[in-house]
Write a protein that holds these residues in place. Structure first.
Motif, PDB file in Angstrom:
ATOM      1  N   VAL A   1       0.745  -1.366   0.038  1.00 49.70           N
ATOM      2  CA  VAL A   1      -0.090   0.112  -0.136  1.00 49.70           C
ATOM      3  C   VAL A   1       0.780   1.146  -0.072  1.00 49.70           C
ATOM      4  CG1 VAL A   1      -1.761   1.302   1.243  1.00 49.70           C
ATOM      5  CG2 VAL A   1      -2.036  -1.200   1.038  1.00 49.70           C
TER       6      VAL A   1
ATOM      7  N   LEU B   1       0.927   4.235  -2.705  1.00 51.93           N
ATOM      8  CA  LEU B   1       0.745   5.529  -2.482  1.00 51.93           C
ATOM      9  C   LEU B   1       1.909   6.328  -3.088  1.00 51.93           C
ATOM     10  CD1 LEU B   1      -0.696   5.464   1.052  1.00 51.93           C
ATOM     11  CD2 LEU B   1      -1.919   6.105  -0.780  1.00 51.93           C
ATOM     12  N   ILE B   2       3.112   6.059  -2.984  1.00 47.26           N
ATOM     13  CA  ILE B   2       4.122   6.533  -3.599  1.00 47.26           C
ATOM     14  C   ILE B   2       4.170   6.650  -5.155  1.00 47.26           C
ATOM     15  CG2 ILE B   2       6.826   6.808  -3.734  1.00 47.26           C
ATOM     16  CD1 ILE B   2       6.887   5.922  -0.596  1.00 47.26           C
TER      17      ILE B   2
ATOM     18  N   ARG C   1       1.384   6.339  -6.925  1.00 47.30           N
ATOM     19  CA  ARG C   1       0.216   7.224  -7.273  1.00 47.30           C
ATOM     20  C   ARG C   1       0.656   8.776  -7.170  1.00 47.30           C
ATOM     21  NH1 ARG C   1      -4.329   7.964  -9.874  1.00 47.30           N
ATOM     22  NH2 ARG C   1      -5.692   9.558  -8.920  1.00 47.30           N
ATOM     23  N   MET C   2       1.336   9.078  -6.340  1.00 49.22           N
ATOM     24  CA  MET C   2       1.789  10.340  -5.882  1.00 49.22           C
ATOM     25  C   MET C   2       2.730  10.996  -7.079  1.00 49.22           C
ATOM     26  SD  MET C   2       3.196  12.404  -2.738  1.00 49.22           S
ATOM     27  CE  MET C   2       3.458  14.248  -2.716  1.00 49.22           C
ATOM     28  N   GLY C   3       3.666  10.071  -7.340  1.00 51.84           N
ATOM     29  CA  GLY C   3       4.678  10.224  -8.392  1.00 51.84           C
ATOM     30  C   GLY C   3       4.080  10.565  -9.819  1.00 51.84           C
TER      31      GLY C   3
ATOM     32  N   LEU D   1       0.967  11.487 -10.428  1.00 49.48           N
ATOM     33  CA  LEU D   1       0.057  12.909 -10.360  1.00 49.48           C
ATOM     34  C   LEU D   1       1.069  13.884 -10.514  1.00 49.48           C
ATOM     35  CD1 LEU D   1      -2.589  12.634  -7.670  1.00 49.48           C
ATOM     36  CD2 LEU D   1      -2.998  12.338  -9.957  1.00 49.48           C
ATOM     37  N   SER D   2       2.250  13.897  -9.774  1.00 55.32           N
ATOM     38  CA  SER D   2       3.005  15.061  -9.501  1.00 55.32           C
ATOM     39  C   SER D   2       4.246  14.963 -10.703  1.00 55.32           C
ATOM     40  CB  SER D   2       3.860  15.501  -8.352  1.00 55.32           C
ATOM     41  OG  SER D   2       4.520  14.171  -7.879  1.00 55.32           O
ATOM     42  N   ILE D   3       4.650  13.940 -11.067  1.00 53.94           N
ATOM     43  CA  ILE D   3       5.750  13.826 -12.252  1.00 53.94           C
ATOM     44  C   ILE D   3       4.975  13.589 -13.832  1.00 53.94           C
ATOM     45  CG2 ILE D   3       7.864  13.156 -13.047  1.00 53.94           C
ATOM     46  CD1 ILE D   3       8.129  13.937 -10.305  1.00 53.94           C
TER      47      ILE D   3
END
Lengths: 371, 629
Positions: B30, B34-35, B37-39, B41-43
């Motif tokens: 998990v 999360l990491i 998913r965040m990557g 979105l932000s990259i």
């Protein structure tokens, strides 16, 4: 643990690594709240700081609790919490409205918060009492289900879907680790898959809408999907390094709703970028790992199950909130512990950490007396 | 504790550590999710979300550009911008809307309709977009508001620009006017936000409409940072606006104004052309409305008075008017006869009419024996009936059409009617009948089906005068092509020109000689029988009179200018249209003399065009006011 001649023994024997981690997370949270208020300690950062240090002191105090004391108060604590939940329900019925808290003098108590650690301790205690040979029998299953089901139902009726899910997941985790047969967990999964459409019909309008929007957030970007859409914009626009401290336009210009509570992670990610996000996730990961380590090293079955359950509570808090903020889960109203503004989540998490520290101290004194 | 399924403490411990591993693994998974998913979105999607964040943050308030000027062929302004004062409300800063609007209504003398509109706009508007209270307020009112500004939070009194046409009605039909965009125009431009800025106007008619793309310019933008609730946070660096381009017309402002004044109260149209280039020097339709008051938005009363006037001031007679050509067709007919081998010296005896089939066509007078030049000069219909019957109607009408009658020109005007130049083939197609002798007879003197437009009335003499296939032009810019040769024997042209010189020298327009020593004018009168006028709603005696027409060029020997003029119901061409053309032509060579000739006439009419216009406007305004103030 620090061993030094200068620092007094009781202080030196505190789990400083954990305390530093937790304080670090909370400190970072205060920075984010400072920025969310437009670069001011009012109205959030100062208050949140006070709440945090108060509960940190409580947690450290709790670390001297004996395992036997914890065991002794487990069932009474559970019973009191359950009564309070029923009380809240009755109050809500009388005042003809949703009610989630009890006003006791100056304090506003939210009993559902206490239920998270309480259910973990109760089930851990229950499975300690069940003889190993009975673990897979129905006698070991249905009382646990009642112990878990009744409060979960009461919380759902409040209605507080987020907390209900949290309580259920914490309880199920303890039951899973206790060694209940696998079908117990597989069957409900299948049942949920079948019952989900029916349950969906029974949900409140706003809850149903949240699920609709979760499944297709673009469908309503200005209405119910606004939270998720704006949160994703905040996280996505932050990029790798972020827009810089105090430079997040989404949060500062109010485009991001709940930027200091449930969506505080988006406020953070906009200003600190992927780097800040990874650091925060890893810090939480380290706290959870520490808790799981306590469970692994535990001597008693109660300590094993309780430590794992309490760590799982922190894990579920963090992961449900982050999945919600990043658009991977519906918006169910779970705050990010230690970072989101608000006392109840801090209280719950610090109670968990206090209990974990108590169990950990027990191991060390135990091993020392043994060794 | 017996049986196969017995679970021992050791067994339980094994299960626990196995499940702990499973749980830890799931938690790590998990965390990784999360990491990841965040990557993502932000990259990966960073650019997309950055754009969305930026469009959240920054709002653009368009700053309207200043409309381009319209100038005449030598650079004299025809349409300019005058600074004006306006009052707006900034909804966000407004504290007590009711009280403030009431105060403003008192200071600016706003009607209750205006007040209602302001409240509607305030309700509809977004916090940072201004709402118009009034535009073109007087300096006194502007000053009265300015000194009270500290007590009027949210009120903004600014200097803006309003369109100004120095020549007023003289250029009304040439330029049209500007006005606030309506819902249809707003939709047609894909809801361009510029169009709904208070005070922004677009071209509504005439050249203002067709030259809109050049005149409008590029709007600038005040970029502002706003919160989700529309509150202004700070102003960012603005994007400057670019004024519209200045457009230069071929029009001679002096002549345009003079011609409009010279027409007096008569209803008609006049077009003047430069014979060398085809440049249109005057484009006058009178009477006209005042584009200045139109651009401010006119009252219902003023509209009513303009639309009920029997001189139809709202009709652009140059572009839209259609009239029988009358005898102005004769020079072109003469050229057609020459081309078909008619000897110009051949004489026809005019006894005052001619029998065509079973109908007797009566001439105005018995002209006696006339040759071609004499027939043109004295406008002898009998000659043209006779010669028309001796020539081929298709070839004859083709020549007239070739010289401009019935032709549509490539001009930047919103709509152009070009009338009819009938011919046997057209008649067959349109009415399904054969061309008869009486068709020839009617066409030969510009009656019957012949319908021409005032632009053609100038193009015809210009082409005859130059021997070139001139095309009329209104814009100075653009490729100038040398006009093609007409391909008509210069000798024939000389004969016709001499005939036209005779018209002014000793013929029908002998009373309209230029008052100049060196310059002689050549022309042709026309008197067109009025028909189809009842359907236009005209009443009374005036509208039963014939239309007066005159075409001319000058100097007769070395043509430089050509003019076509029609005066509705002016009677004889010689008496109504020719003097106007004479004075306009005089203006081209000696403006002082022409203005001197105009002065006594204007005194007789009750003042200059500007004076009469101002008087009319104030009459309308006072009539429009409620009986008791």
């Amino acid at each position: 643990m620090i061993t030094s001649a200068i620092i007094p023994r009781p202080l030196a024997r505190l789990p400083w690594r954990l305390i530093f981690l937790v304080t670090g997370i909370a400190g970072f949270g205060l920075t984010v709240l400072y920025s969310a208020a437009g670069g001011a300690i009012h109205p959030w950062a100062l208050k949140q700081g006070a709440i945090f240090f108060f509960f940190l002191a409580v947690a450290i105090g709790m670390s001297w609790l004996k395992e036997s004391t914890i065991k002794a108060v487990t069932f009474p604590l559970y019973a009191v919490t359950l009564v309070m939940l029923i009380g809240v329900e009755a109050l809500g019925f009388v005042s003809k409205g949703a009610q989630r808290w009890l006003d006791i003098g100056p304090i506003r108590l939210q009993p559902s918060e206490f239920m998270k650690p309480a259910i973990v301790l109760t089930l851990a205690r229950f499975y300690e009492l069940v003889p190993p040979g009975q673990t897979r029998k129905a006698r070991a299953i249905w009382p646990a289900m009642l112990l878990l089901g009744i409060p979960a139902f009461l919380i759902l009726a409040q209605p507080d879907l987020g907390t209900c899910i949290m309580v259920l997941l914490c309880g199920v985790t303890v039951m899973f680790l206790a060694g209940l047969p696998m079908w117990i967990f597989a069957a409900p999964a299948v049942a949920i898959a079948i019952a989900a459409p029916i349950a969906y019909q029974m949900l409140h309008g706003y809850q149903r809408k949240r699920i609709d929007v979760f499944l297709d957030p673009e469908s309503d970007p200005l209405g119910a999907g606004y939270h998720i859409a704006q949160s994703k914009i905040a996280i996505g626009s932050g990029g790798f390094w972020g827009k810089g401290f105090l430079h997040g336009s989404q949060s500062h210009l109010d485009y991001l709703p709940e930027g200091h509570t449930d969506f505080v992670f988006a406020t953070m990610a906009e200003e600190w970028g992927l780097v800040g996000g990874i650091i925060l996730i890893c810090a939480f990961g380290a706290v959870i790992r520490w808790g799981m380590g306590v469970s692994r090293n535990a001597r008693s079955r109660f300590a094993q199950l309780a430590a794992a359950g309490l760590s799982a509570a922190i894990f579920f808090y963090v992961s449900i909130n982050l999945m919600m903020v990043m658009g991977l889960a519906p918006v169910v109203g779970v705050p990010l512990p230690l970072v989101s503004f608000g006392g109840s989540a801090v209280m719950t998490v610090m109670l968990c950490i206090g209990l974990l520290m108590a169990l950990e101290r027990q191991q060390r004194t135990h091993s020392r007396t043994l060794g | 504790m017996s049986g196969a399924k017995r679970v021992t403490a050791a067994h339980q411990s094994l299960t626990f550590s196995r499940r702990m591993m499973l749980l830890t693994g799931a938690q790590a998974a998990v965390g990784a999710l999360l990491i990841g998913r965040m990557g993502w979105l932000s990259i990966a999607e960073n650019a997309k979300y950055q754009l969305l964040s930026e469009s959240n943050r920054v709002q653009l308030i368009p700053v309207p550009p200043r409309r381009g000027w319209i100038i005449d062929r030598v650079g004299k302004p025809i349409a300019i911008n005058r600074s004006s004062f306006r009052v707006d409300l900034i909804p966000q800063q407004l504290e007590h809307p009711e009280k403030i609007v009431t105060t403003l209504a008192g200071l600016l003398q706003l009607s209750s309709d205006d007040v209602d509109r302001i409240f509607t706009d305030l309700k509809r508007g977004q916090g940072f977009q201004p709402v118009q209270v009034a535009e073109n307020v007087s300096y006194e009112q502007y000053a009265a508001i300015t000194v009270r500004l500290p007590d009027l939070p949210g009120v903004q009194a600014t200097r803006g620009y309003s369109r100004y046409y120095p020549d007023g009605p003289a250029v009304a039909h040439l330029l049209g006017y500007i006005g606030t965009a309506n819902a249809k125009e707003y939709a047609a431009e894909d809801k361009n936000p510029l169009l709904i800025i208070p005070g922004f106007k677009i071209g509504k008619q005439g050249l203002e409409q067709t030259l809109e793309p050049q005149l409008r310019g590029t709007p600038g933008g005040q970029r502002i940072e706003v919160t989700a609730r529309g509150k202004l946070v700070k102003e960012l660096d603005p994007k400057p606006d670019r004024s519209g381009n200045t457009v230069q017309l071929t029009i001679d402002q002096g002549l345009q104004q003079y011609a409009a004044r010279r027409m007096g109260d008569q209803s008609g149209a006049l077009v003047a052309m430069d014979v060398a280039s085809g440049d249109m020097l005057a484009f006058v339709s009178m009477p006209a409305f005042d584009p200045n008051s139109f651009s401010d938005g006119i009252g219902r009363r003023e509209w009513q008075m303009l639309s009920q006037n029997d001189h139809i001031p709202l009709l652009n007679k140059v572009a839209q008017g259609l009239y029988p050509s009358g005898s102005t067709i004769k020079p072109a007919m003469a050229l057609a006869f020459l081309k078909q081998g008619i000897d110009p010296k051949q004489r026809v005896y005019c006894a005052g009419g001619v029998q065509v089939g079973n109908r007797y066509f009566r001439d105005d007078a018995a002209h006696g024996s006339v040759d071609m030049q004499e027939a043109i000069a004295r406008s002898c219909n009998t000659y043209f009936w006779t010669m028309g019957l001796r020539t081929d109607p298709q070839m004859t009408t083709d020549m007239v059409n070739y010289l401009g009658y019935g032709e549509q020109f490539n001009l930047p005007i919103p709509s152009q009617r070009f009338g009819t130049m009938p011919n046997p083939e057209w008649l067959k197609r349109k009415y399904d009948r054969q061309w008869q002798g009486y068709d020839t007879a009617n066409t030969s003197i510009g009656q019957g089906y012949v319908l021409i437009n005032p632009i053609q009335l100038a193009v015809m003499p210009a082409r005859i005068a130059s021997g070139k296939l001139l095309q009329p032009r209104l814009l100075m810019a653009g490729q100038r092509q040398a006009p093609a040769d007409l391909g008509i024997d210069p000798e024939f042209l000389a004969i016709v020109r001499a005939g036209m010189a005779g018209v002014v020298d000793h013929g029908t327009a002998a009373g309209s000689k230029l008052p100049l020593e060196a310059v002689k004018m050549a022309g042709k009168t026309g008197t067109a029988q009025v028909y189809r006028l009842i359907s236009r709603g005209h009443q009374g005696n005036w509208n039963l009179r014939d239309h007066a027409l005159f075409i001319a060029f000058a100097p007769a020997d070395k043509p430089r200018y050509a003019i076509g003029c029609i005066i509705e119901h002016g009677g004889f061409g010689a008496s109504a249209a020719a003097p106007i053309v004479r004075d306009c032509m005089t203006y081209m060579f000696d403006p002082q003399k022409a203005l001197a000739a105009l002065a006594p006439l204007e005194q007789q009419w009750g003042g200059t065009l500007a004076e009469r216009n101002a008087r009319q406007l104030s009459a309308i305004r006072s009539a429009a006011l409620p009986p008791s103030a």
